[in-house]
Design an enzyme around this catalytic site. Structure first.
Site, short mmCIF file in Angstrom:
data_model
loop_
_atom_site.label_atom_id
_atom_site.label_comp_id
_atom_site.label_asym_id
_atom_site.label_seq_id
_atom_site.Cartn_x
_atom_site.Cartn_y
_atom_site.Cartn_z
N LYS A 160 0.84 -1.20 0.00
CA LYS A 160 0.00 0.00 0.00
C LYS A 160 0.87 1.25 0.00
O LYS A 160 1.87 1.32 0.75
CB LYS A 160 -0.89 -0.02 1.25
CG LYS A 160 -1.91 1.10 1.35
CD LYS A 160 -2.75 0.94 2.61
CE LYS A 160 -3.87 1.94 2.74
NZ LYS A 160 -4.69 1.73 3.95
N SER A 201 -9.63 1.58 3.06
CA SER A 201 -8.81 2.36 2.16
C SER A 201 -7.76 1.54 1.41
O SER A 201 -7.21 2.03 0.42
CB SER A 201 -8.11 3.46 2.93
OG SER A 201 -7.22 2.92 3.89
N SER A 233 -9.52 -0.77 7.25
CA SER A 233 -9.01 -0.64 5.89
C SER A 233 -8.28 -1.83 5.31
O SER A 233 -7.98 -1.85 4.13
CB SER A 233 -8.11 0.58 5.78
OG SER A 233 -8.91 1.71 5.64
N1 GLN Z 1 -12.98 4.00 6.70
C1 GLN Z 1 -12.26 4.40 7.86
C2 GLN Z 1 -11.84 5.83 7.73
O1 GLN Z 1 -12.15 6.43 6.76
C3 GLN Z 1 -11.08 3.51 8.09
C4 GLN Z 1 -9.92 3.83 7.21
C5 GLN Z 1 -8.72 3.03 7.57
O2 GLN Z 1 -8.81 2.00 8.23
N2 GLN Z 1 -7.58 3.53 7.15
O3 GLN Z 1 -11.23 6.39 8.59
#
Ligand code: GLN
Length: 486
Positions: free
Chosen positions: A78, A153, A177
């Site tokens: 990532k 994400s 994410s």
């Molecule tokens: N969807 C969550 C957020 O927007 C989690 C994102 C993540 O785990 N990086 O914060």
């Protein structure tokens, strides 16, 4: 079977037996990337020459019989994890041309084990989002249905694994994410216990919640990747000085005699897709059939989790992202008169709308007049959520839940309404607030052919048990064997 379709474990065997070389394996994946990227868009950057050079070194190492856990295994990472001298964009205009002068701790570990880096995977800008649509750089599509989001994400990492454009990947999980995109793409995603894996070199979003974790085709592959990256690191003071167990050795213990809790609050009817509910209930039945005992329990503070998470995550984000000021590194808007204007222009042009929204809300909840009402209150409720889990783990060994209320939604379906997007995180964020580990794995498909996943949560540092239960389920089912038609 073509080389790109192998699991990481199978590829390792083949390399060991010299049935293929690391260079051949890497070539096969690079060819597949070339063919599929125009439709999938999982990678922000691919490094073909570098990957082949790494593969050549891996072959030499294999020939000497000095291989590590991942020698010659091509992976995706990532693009929020720092790679020395290679672009690390965080899918943001702010860092579009940034090349870190050092490697993240997990990258150093993967190097030691001999991996091959294929490229850096797309994400929501600075890992803020649930669909990868907040990437400022490109769109990633769900390999099962190109009109659907891959989740987020870590959507690029999950899509790359599902499309067999890598043998495994690293993501980061601040509120789901790793697990949520894994579920939406029909692969396995593991968020380790907070502190199990070093965050050194992971670009910070919300430091008390962030944790790096693997995405893979199978549970055994997940165990292998965790083995490679777990462990104490003096450069991350929140990493745990605890021995790392042998995850692979203990993988086959099964679930007989384990008590699995079903949190009542995670099986609410409201907003929950009936196909998801049926698939998760099916998984519960399966595990019972394998000898586990399932009982309903309660995590009573679950309804507050979204509010608590978004206050804490935004507060920490506003502080962490203060460093992007156009002075130290990254993007700078040159056409400015004076320092203040330079800050303003740099930050308003460098960051996308969701990041700006979070910095503003985070600054607000930390401001002198509102700190007590929001940030302090959220921290207190976080403690109650932690207690919920502690009490639950006195009664049961593991918890079993859905990962997301619905299968992957359509591209564009929720972009106009951030709150709708936040609400989809309900089943994953509590694990981050508490710091406990969680794994997502496939347990069904919707009528429309989209994958559905379920989640197993465990107590602190109980990744071994999590993996054992996930492995037992996987062995008894064939959801993980289905692949998208590409
Ligand atoms: N969807 C969550 C957020 O927007 C989690 C994102 C993540 O785990 N990086 O914060």
């Amino acid at each position: 079977m073509s080389l790109s379709e192998l699991t990481l474990t199978q590829a390792r065997e083949k390399l060991k037996k010299r049935e293929c070389s690391a260079v051949e394996l890497t070539r096969a994946l690079l060819e597949r990337i070339d063919r599929l990227e125009p439709q999938i868009g999982a990678y922000i950057n691919v490094f073909p020459e570098r990957a082949l050079a790494q593969a050549e070194r891996a072959d030499q190492r294999l020939a000497r019989g000095e291989e590590g856990l991942l020698t010659g295994i091509p992976l995706a990472v990532k693009d929020v994890i720092s790679t020395r001298g290679l672009p690390t964009t965080c899918a943001s205009r702010m860092l579009a041309r940034y090349r870190p002068p050092y490697d993240a701790a997990v990258i150093t570990r993967l190097e030691e084990e001999g991996y091959v880096l294929l490229g850096k995977a797309n994400l929501d800008e600075f890992a803020m989002g649930s669909s990868t649509e907040n990437s400022a750089l490109q769109t990633t599509r769900n390999p099962w249905d190109k009109e659907a989001v891959p989740g987020g994400s870590s959507g690029g990492s999950a899509a790359a694994v599902a499309a067999a454009e890598c043998l495994g990947a690293l993501g980061s999980d601040t509120g789901g994410s790793v697990r949520q995109p894994a579920a939406h793409c029909g692969v396995v995603g593991l968020k380790p216990t907070y502190g199990r894996v070093s965050r050194f070199g992971l670009v910070a979003y919300a430091s008390s919640l962030d944790q790096i974790g693997p995405l893979s085709k199978t549970v055994a592959d997940s165990a292998l990747l965790l083995q490679a990256i777990a462990g104490h690191d003096f450069r991350d003071s929140t990493s745990a000085p605890r021995a790392v167990p042998d995850y692979l050795k203990e993988l086959e213990r099964g679930v007989r005699g384990l008590r699995l809790g079903l949190p009542r609050e995670y099986f609410i009817k409201e907003g929950m897709d009936s196909e998801v509910e049926a698939a998760v209930r099916g998984a519960v039945k399966h595990l019972e059939g394998l000898g586990a005992e399932c009982l309903e329990i309660s995590l009573p503070h679950t309804p507050y989790a979204i509010a608590v998470y978004y206050i804490i995550a935004m507060a920490e984000a506003s502080s962490n992202l203060a460093r992007y000021d156009g002075v130290k590194y990254g993007f700078r808007e040159a056409e400015s008169r004076g320092l203040l204007e330079m800050y303003q222009k740099t930050r308003s042009q460098g960051f996308g709308p969701e990041v700006i929204r979070r910095i503003m809300l985070g600054t607000y909840v930390l401001s002198a007049g509102y700190y007590d009402a929001y940030y302090r209150k959220a921290s207190q409720v976080r403690t109650l959520i932690i207690r919920d889990f502690q009490e639950a783990f006195e009664k049961v060994d593991l918890l079993l839940t859905p990962v997301a209320p619905t299968p992957a939604f359509r591209q564009g379906e929720k972009t106009a309404d951030p709150l709708q997007m936040y609400l989809t995180d309900i089943f994953t964020i509590s694990a981050n607030l508490a710091g406990i580990p969680g794994i997502a794995l496939p347990c069904g498909f919707s009528a429309g052919g989209l994958p559905i996943g379920f989640q197993i949560l465990g107590n602190y540092f109980e990744e071994v048990r999590l993996l054992q239960a996930a492995r037992a389920f996987e062995q008894a089912t064939d959801y993980h064997l289905r692949r998208p038609n590409l």
